[in-house]
Design a protein around this motif. Structure first.
Motif, PDB file in Angstrom:
ATOM      1  N   TRP A   1       0.824   0.992 -14.436  1.00  0.00           N
ATOM      2  CA  TRP A   1       2.011   1.330 -13.641  1.00  0.00           C
ATOM      3  C   TRP A   1       1.968   2.787 -13.184  1.00  0.00           C
ATOM      4  O   TRP A   1       2.747   3.184 -12.316  1.00  0.00           O
ATOM      5  N   GLN A   2       1.068   3.576 -13.740  1.00  0.00           N
ATOM      6  CA  GLN A   2       0.956   4.986 -13.381  1.00  0.00           C
ATOM      7  C   GLN A   2      -0.233   5.289 -12.479  1.00  0.00           C
ATOM      8  O   GLN A   2      -0.453   6.451 -12.122  1.00  0.00           O
ATOM      9  N   CYS A   3      -1.011   4.280 -12.094  1.00  0.00           N
ATOM     10  CA  CYS A   3      -2.192   4.519 -11.258  1.00  0.00           C
ATOM     11  C   CYS A   3      -2.306   3.424 -10.210  1.00  0.00           C
ATOM     12  O   CYS A   3      -2.589   2.275 -10.546  1.00  0.00           O
TER      13      CYS A   3
ATOM     14  N   GLN B   1       3.395  -0.305  -7.269  1.00  0.00           N
ATOM     15  CA  GLN B   1       3.679   0.393  -6.024  1.00  0.00           C
ATOM     16  C   GLN B   1       5.143   0.179  -5.611  1.00  0.00           C
ATOM     17  O   GLN B   1       5.797   1.090  -5.114  1.00  0.00           O
ATOM     18  N   ALA B   2       5.660  -1.036  -5.853  1.00  0.00           N
ATOM     19  CA  ALA B   2       7.071  -1.301  -5.541  1.00  0.00           C
ATOM     20  C   ALA B   2       7.984  -0.431  -6.389  1.00  0.00           C
ATOM     21  O   ALA B   2       8.977   0.129  -5.898  1.00  0.00           O
TER      22      ALA B   2
ATOM     23  N   ASP C   1       0.863  -1.177   0.000  1.00  0.00           N
ATOM     24  CA  ASP C   1       0.000   0.000   0.000  1.00  0.00           C
ATOM     25  C   ASP C   1       0.900   1.229   0.000  1.00  0.00           C
ATOM     26  O   ASP C   1       1.609   1.494   0.968  1.00  0.00           O
ATOM     27  N   SER C   2       0.867   1.981  -1.099  1.00  0.00           N
ATOM     28  CA  SER C   2       1.776   3.118  -1.245  1.00  0.00           C
ATOM     29  C   SER C   2       1.264   4.383  -0.584  1.00  0.00           C
ATOM     30  O   SER C   2       1.981   5.394  -0.536  1.00  0.00           O
TER      31      SER C   2
ATOM     32  N   LEU D   1      11.329   0.050  -4.496  1.00  0.00           N
ATOM     33  CA  LEU D   1      11.527  -1.161  -3.698  1.00  0.00           C
ATOM     34  C   LEU D   1      11.796  -2.423  -4.511  1.00  0.00           C
ATOM     35  O   LEU D   1      12.067  -3.479  -3.931  1.00  0.00           O
ATOM     36  N   ILE D   2      11.724  -2.341  -5.821  1.00  0.00           N
ATOM     37  CA  ILE D   2      11.917  -3.564  -6.617  1.00  0.00           C
ATOM     38  C   ILE D   2      13.324  -4.116  -6.416  1.00  0.00           C
ATOM     39  O   ILE D   2      13.515  -5.328  -6.222  1.00  0.00           O
TER      40      ILE D   2
END
Length: 566
Positions: A373-375, A440-441, A55-56, A446-447
């Motif tokens: 990836w943008q939402c 979100q990662a 959860d970002s 965080l990836i």
């Protein structure tokens, strides 16, 4: 313990795996490509298997959250569960106890949480609460929207000094990244006012919000932080604010090849048209179009769901405006020379036209932004709704039939003010996986730290959901999808099985990720005369007592060092 998760239906967008039946090997807390010895077998039975949820943007710990708890005893009487099977007793619905937050997130498959707003002066309380959120890793975003030192540095054009001040404060309070909430609004609220125009300079500082946003973005990139600036735009919740949102997006340069340069949060609350509540309408379409044109922008939905919840934000003037609309309980708080906050309980009603339009706008954004990836999928929990509503939102995004059914229950005049009924797009499991973990990662940086994917070397954060995607049609069987996402069969965090069905199996698995940018000696703010003088003359706390003790306040501390380019 080592594990082999057999017969998993894996969706892992980072590694371009979309519905492959495979076995997952877990050894020493990480995913490996070699079968481990002495492993326990878990049969996933063809169930949907995803990386642990991330959860970002949520609000789960800190002074404003705790104030909301004792401000709303009626909320704390909801969501009660007794002590059982090693689980502590919990209570609360929109603002649960810390253990309630942790257990419910774990049972939904979430292993990493981002607290969206920490007042630096009140960092100890935030860390104390997260210490008692036992099953997730945490990232805490630090508020700089009213930081006098950074504001003065940006106003004078000294972006390197602004970066150095940010670096010192992040290290001192053990924050992960930079949060701007209604930039400069907290300073204006000290005088009972708000930022009305993002390009109009505020008194005393001769600095506009637009200039401050651009300056802080540049400073953030100088520090090489894993996450971009996390921006809550000006004019939240006001009819016609979409122009300010689009204007804010236009300020953002493309500075980082690995991730976005700016993350705009709860954009549903910033996509409003009209000149007032009488002609209030959705402007999700032009906002989403701007996102589609600018790959350096990432947003999250801030989806509103119907029912009772509690709003809380560092946007003090906005909460006062909300109080004037609802005439209910209201709290406001000023944090000296740093930020502000407000708390107010609300009820979003299906038969309220404004609430119905807000509900539609969040869904429109997710369906109109072309690149998932943008939402990111969020509710700005608990502001739009408690995070336990995520499964219902997934159902709405995957099923046009479900959206139409729900749309038929809301205010009848909504249809003329939104575009939702005309949108036929139905998201796939892969797109949902991006919006709830992989995307979100990447947005949070965080990836590379093993989050958001299931490739070899990744942390073994794994969620197994009790349904078989190859045997159902989510556009028709949305009730099964909602039930499935509401409670995992298994949730694993760093190789530890933390939940199975409705039972929590572990404790004390949490860690705090925080950033410590390294700056040249001449930019070491711990020795800066002006900052030292600011503490002596203006703060109610000594500078030497400001920093958070890593060993005492943090559990499982993960320090991320970066090299600043100053």
């Amino acid at each position: 313990m080592n594990y082999i998760i057999k017969n998993a239906y894996v969706v892992d967008p980072v590694n371009k795996i979309s519905g492959e039946k495979m076995d997952i090997f877990v050894a020493d807390g990480r995913i490996t490509d070699e079968e481990p010895k002495n492993a326990e077998i878990i049969d996933a039975g063809g169930f949907l298997t995803l990386p642990g949820g991330i959860d970002s943007h949520t609000h789960i710990c800190g002074t404003k959250v705790n104030f909301g708890r004792y401000m709303s005893p009626e909320d704390m009487r909801a969501g009660r569960a007794p002590r059982r099977n090693g689980m502590r007793a919990v209570s609360g619905y929109s603002i649960p106890t810390t253990y309630g937050n942790s257990y419910r997130y774990a049972q939904m498959g979430y292993t990493t949480l981002t607290e969206g707003a920490m007042a630096p002066l009140e960092a100890r309380h935030t860390h104390e609460e997260f210490k008692n959120t036992p099953l997730q890793d945490g990232l805490i975003l630090t508020l700089f929207d009213g930081d006098w030192g950074v504001m003065r540095a940006v106003a004078s054009g000294d972006i390197k000094r602004a970066a150095a001040l940010i670096a010192w404060r992040l290290d001192a309070v053990k924050g992960y990244g930079v949060k701007l909430t209604n930039p400069l609004g907290a300073e204006m609220w000290s005088w009972g006012k708000n930022v009305e125009c993002m390009r109009k300079p505020i008194p005393e500082f001769d600095l506009s919000s637009a200039e401050y946003i651009k300056g802080v973005i540049e400073a953030n990139e100088m520090l090489d932080l894993p996450h971009s600036v996390h921006l809550h735009c000006n004019n939240l919740g006001k009819p016609g604010n979409f122009t300010c949102t689009i204007g804010s997006m236009g300020l953002v340069p493309d500075l980082n090849p690995k991730r976005q340069t700016c993350y705009l949060t709860h954009v549903q609350f910033h996509s409003y048209g009209g000149t007032g509540w009488g002609d209030f309408c959705s402007k999700a379409e032009p906002v989403a179009n701007m996102v589609n044109l600018r790959p350096q922008i990432t947003i999250d939905m801030g989806q509103v769901m119907f029912g009772r919840t509690t709003t809380m934000t560092a946007d003090g003037p906005m909460e006062f405006n909300l109080y004037r609309l609802h005439q209910d309980k209201w709290s406001n708080h000023d944090v000296e020379m740093e930020t502000a906050s407000g708390v107010i309980p609300v009820i979003y009603r299906r038969k309220n036209l404004v609430n119905s339009i807000m509900w539609a706008i969040g869904l429109e954004l997710a369906l109109l932004v072309k690149n998932p990836w943008q939402c990111m999928l969020t509710t700005d929990s608990p502001n739009g709704a408690p995070f336990v509503k995520y499964p219902e939102i997934i159902g709405l995004l995957m099923s046009k039939e479900y959206r139409d059914r729900e749309f038929a229950t809301i205010h009848p005049k909504t249809e003329g003010r939104v575009v939702l009924p005309a949108l036929d797009r139905e998201l796939t499991f892969e797109e949902i996986a991006v919006m709830t973990r992989a995307g979100q990662a990447r947005a949070l940086g965080l990836i590379d730290r093993g989050k958001g994917h299931l490739g070899p070397g990744a942390e073994a954060d794994i969620a197994v959901y009790p349904f078989r995607p190859d045997r159902l049609d989510p556009s028709k069987q949305y009730a099964e999808v909602i039930r499935g996402f509401a409670q995992t069969k298994y949730t694993m965090k760093a190789g530890v099985l933390i939940s199975k069905d409705d039972t929590i199996l572990a404790d004390k698995q949490n860690r705090i990720f925080w950033c410590s940018p390294k700056v040249p000696e001449k930019y070491d703010m711990a020795k800066d005369p002006d900052l030292i003088k600011t503490f002596e003359n203006n703060y109610s706390i000594r500078m030497e007592n400001y920093a958070v003790d890593e060993k005492f306040y943090l559990s499982g501390s993960v320090k991320i060092e970066t090299e600043a380019r100053l």
